[in-house]
Design a protein around this motif. Sequence first.
Motif, PDB file in Angstrom:
ATOM      1  N   LYS A  43      42.723  42.274  30.897  1.00 53.15           N
ATOM      2  CA  LYS A  43      42.193  41.137  30.362  1.00 53.15           C
ATOM      3  C   LYS A  43      41.761  40.190  31.826  1.00 53.15           C
ATOM      4  N   LEU A  44      42.159  40.356  32.917  1.00 49.93           N
ATOM      5  CA  LEU A  44      42.092  40.018  34.116  1.00 49.93           C
ATOM      6  C   LEU A  44      41.024  40.398  35.193  1.00 49.93           C
ATOM      7  N   ILE A  45      41.192  41.457  35.266  1.00 51.70           N
ATOM      8  CA  ILE A  45      40.320  42.341  36.140  1.00 51.70           C
ATOM      9  C   ILE A  45      38.895  42.008  36.071  1.00 51.70           C
ATOM     10  N   PRO A  46      38.074  42.174  36.890  1.00 49.73           N
ATOM     11  CA  PRO A  46      36.592  41.984  36.788  1.00 49.73           C
ATOM     12  C   PRO A  46      36.132  43.313  36.050  1.00 49.73           C
ATOM     13  N   PHE A  47      35.018  42.883  35.256  1.00 48.34           N
ATOM     14  CA  PHE A  47      34.383  44.141  34.472  1.00 48.34           C
ATOM     15  C   PHE A  47      33.789  45.353  35.511  1.00 48.34           C
ATOM     16  N   ASP A  52      29.124  40.033  42.128  1.00 51.50           N
ATOM     17  CA  ASP A  52      29.749  39.148  42.828  1.00 51.50           C
ATOM     18  C   ASP A  52      31.322  38.919  42.535  1.00 51.50           C
ATOM     19  N   PRO A  53      32.214  39.014  43.709  1.00 47.07           N
ATOM     20  CA  PRO A  53      33.644  39.032  43.250  1.00 47.07           C
ATOM     21  C   PRO A  53      34.056  37.914  42.778  1.00 47.07           C
ATOM     22  N   GLU A  54      33.528  36.743  42.730  1.00 49.41           N
ATOM     23  CA  GLU A  54      33.719  35.350  42.276  1.00 49.41           C
ATOM     24  C   GLU A  54      33.648  35.546  40.476  1.00 49.41           C
ATOM     25  N   LEU A  55      32.709  36.376  40.142  1.00 52.21           N
ATOM     26  CA  LEU A  55      32.392  36.657  38.805  1.00 52.21           C
ATOM     27  C   LEU A  55      33.695  36.788  37.949  1.00 52.21           C
ATOM     28  N   LYS A  56      33.707  35.785  36.778  1.00 51.47           N
ATOM     29  CA  LYS A  56      35.099  35.705  36.180  1.00 51.47           C
ATOM     30  C   LYS A  56      34.984  36.391  34.742  1.00 51.47           C
ATOM     31  N   VAL A  57      34.099  37.308  34.581  1.00 55.26           N
ATOM     32  CA  VAL A  57      33.994  38.183  33.167  1.00 55.26           C
ATOM     33  C   VAL A  57      34.758  39.321  33.403  1.00 55.26           C
ATOM     34  N   SER A  58      35.982  39.284  32.525  1.00 56.96           N
ATOM     35  CA  SER A  58      36.808  40.459  32.521  1.00 56.96           C
ATOM     36  C   SER A  58      36.427  41.536  31.995  1.00 56.96           C
ATOM     37  N   ASP A  61      36.484  41.371  28.057  1.00 58.54           N
ATOM     38  CA  ASP A  61      35.340  40.426  27.667  1.00 58.54           C
ATOM     39  C   ASP A  61      34.165  41.355  27.692  1.00 58.54           C
ATOM     40  N   HIS A  62      33.813  41.847  28.639  1.00 54.55           N
ATOM     41  CA  HIS A  62      32.463  42.922  28.742  1.00 54.55           C
ATOM     42  C   HIS A  62      32.741  43.903  27.660  1.00 54.55           C
ATOM     43  N   LYS A  63      33.699  44.752  27.602  1.00 60.25           N
ATOM     44  CA  LYS A  63      33.993  45.679  26.540  1.00 60.25           C
ATOM     45  C   LYS A  63      33.795  45.289  25.067  1.00 60.25           C
ATOM     46  N   LYS A  64      34.345  44.296  24.986  1.00 56.74           N
ATOM     47  CA  LYS A  64      34.307  43.718  23.520  1.00 56.74           C
ATOM     48  C   LYS A  64      32.957  43.340  23.226  1.00 56.74           C
ATOM     49  N   CYS A  65      32.129  42.497  24.292  1.00 56.51           N
ATOM     50  CA  CYS A  65      30.830  42.358  23.910  1.00 56.51           C
ATOM     51  C   CYS A  65      29.861  43.599  23.653  1.00 56.51           C
ATOM     52  N   VAL A  66      30.063  44.626  24.416  1.00 59.68           N
ATOM     53  CA  VAL A  66      29.267  45.765  24.382  1.00 59.68           C
ATOM     54  C   VAL A  66      29.521  46.419  22.868  1.00 59.68           C
ATOM     55  N   VAL A  67      30.712  46.179  22.386  1.00 57.65           N
ATOM     56  CA  VAL A  67      31.143  46.634  21.186  1.00 57.65           C
ATOM     57  C   VAL A  67      30.601  45.943  20.140  1.00 57.65           C
ATOM     58  N   HIS A  68      30.733  44.787  20.068  1.00 62.68           N
ATOM     59  CA  HIS A  68      29.993  43.985  19.088  1.00 62.68           C
ATOM     60  C   HIS A  68      28.511  44.151  18.841  1.00 62.68           C
ATOM     61  N   HIS A 168      22.134  50.732  25.983  1.00 53.89           N
ATOM     62  CA  HIS A 168      21.308  49.407  26.184  1.00 53.89           C
ATOM     63  C   HIS A 168      22.467  48.247  25.965  1.00 53.89           C
ATOM     64  N   ALA A 169      23.445  48.263  25.064  1.00 56.09           N
ATOM     65  CA  ALA A 169      24.578  47.181  24.850  1.00 56.09           C
ATOM     66  C   ALA A 169      25.164  46.847  26.240  1.00 56.09           C
ATOM     67  N   ASP A 170      25.438  48.206  26.858  1.00 55.36           N
ATOM     68  CA  ASP A 170      26.185  48.037  28.073  1.00 55.36           C
ATOM     69  C   ASP A 170      25.302  47.445  29.052  1.00 55.36           C
ATOM     70  N   PHE A 171      24.312  47.831  29.227  1.00 56.15           N
ATOM     71  CA  PHE A 171      23.414  47.455  30.448  1.00 56.15           C
ATOM     72  C   PHE A 171      22.681  45.797  30.261  1.00 56.15           C
ATOM     73  N   MET A 172      22.638  45.377  28.891  1.00 55.22           N
ATOM     74  CA  MET A 172      22.332  44.100  28.478  1.00 55.22           C
ATOM     75  C   MET A 172      23.256  43.163  29.034  1.00 55.22           C
ATOM     76  N   THR A 173      24.510  43.640  29.031  1.00 53.54           N
ATOM     77  CA  THR A 173      25.759  42.699  29.374  1.00 53.54           C
ATOM     78  C   THR A 173      26.113  42.942  30.802  1.00 53.54           C
ATOM     79  N   PHE A 174      25.520  43.723  31.515  1.00 52.86           N
ATOM     80  CA  PHE A 174      25.666  43.964  33.009  1.00 52.86           C
ATOM     81  C   PHE A 174      24.625  43.352  33.968  1.00 52.86           C
ATOM     82  N   LEU A 175      23.663  43.865  33.495  1.00 53.00           N
ATOM     83  CA  LEU A 175      22.383  43.561  34.576  1.00 53.00           C
ATOM     84  C   LEU A 175      21.883  42.235  34.675  1.00 53.00           C
ATOM     85  N   PRO A 176      22.095  41.419  33.757  1.00 57.79           N
ATOM     86  CA  PRO A 176      21.737  39.794  34.232  1.00 57.79           C
ATOM     87  C   PRO A 176      22.804  39.323  35.031  1.00 57.79           C
TER      88      PRO A 176
END
Length: 183
Positions: A43-47, A52-58, A61-68, A168-176
């Motif tokens: 819940k703390l580490i970057p996805f 950028d190392p300053e990115l705050k998406v855990s 956060d990423h995994k749940k978004c992909v699943v949903h 596609h769910a994974d890449f659409m929540t990563f590439l941007p």
Amino acid sequence: MRETVKELWPELDWIKDKNLREKTTGVWELALKKSVLSAGDLKLIPFTLLCDPELKVSFMDHKKCVVHIARESGLKMNAFFSDQLPVNMDVLISGAILCDVGKLLEYVFDENGKVVQGAYGKYLRHPFSGVSLAEQCGLPPEVCHIIASHAGEGDLVKRSTEAYIVHHADFMTFLPFKDRLQI
């Protein structure tokens, strides 16, 4: 450990097949057992380590978004195309929940407590270690295929419909986060 996994993943209840749900849970239990990361760390580490190392998406956060996103996409595809292109929702959800589970073996902490790719991860990226974990827990090939083909490694194989959705769910929540047009 089972309760920890269920707390991380209430979405496991979306898998109707009890056997598949239990095996999917078992993969996460095994990964947490083998990993230096705890459930709290996820819940703390970057996805990703590629932005950028300053990115705050855990990671979570990423995994749940992909699943949903994968679930909603599968539901819509079944609503519009079920007779021509049916989506197996249990396989889709299991694969989405498991596609990055191998990162628990890929990541380690450096001497400063920062998450980095460890030696194991340099040799075997998470799609490979994820499939290994899934096979140890008896996951069917349809789910292992999603894990194996969700990332760039899958660009050289034909993907199942469920694998395309997760990819596609994974890449659409990563590439941007990694490379988007900013005006």
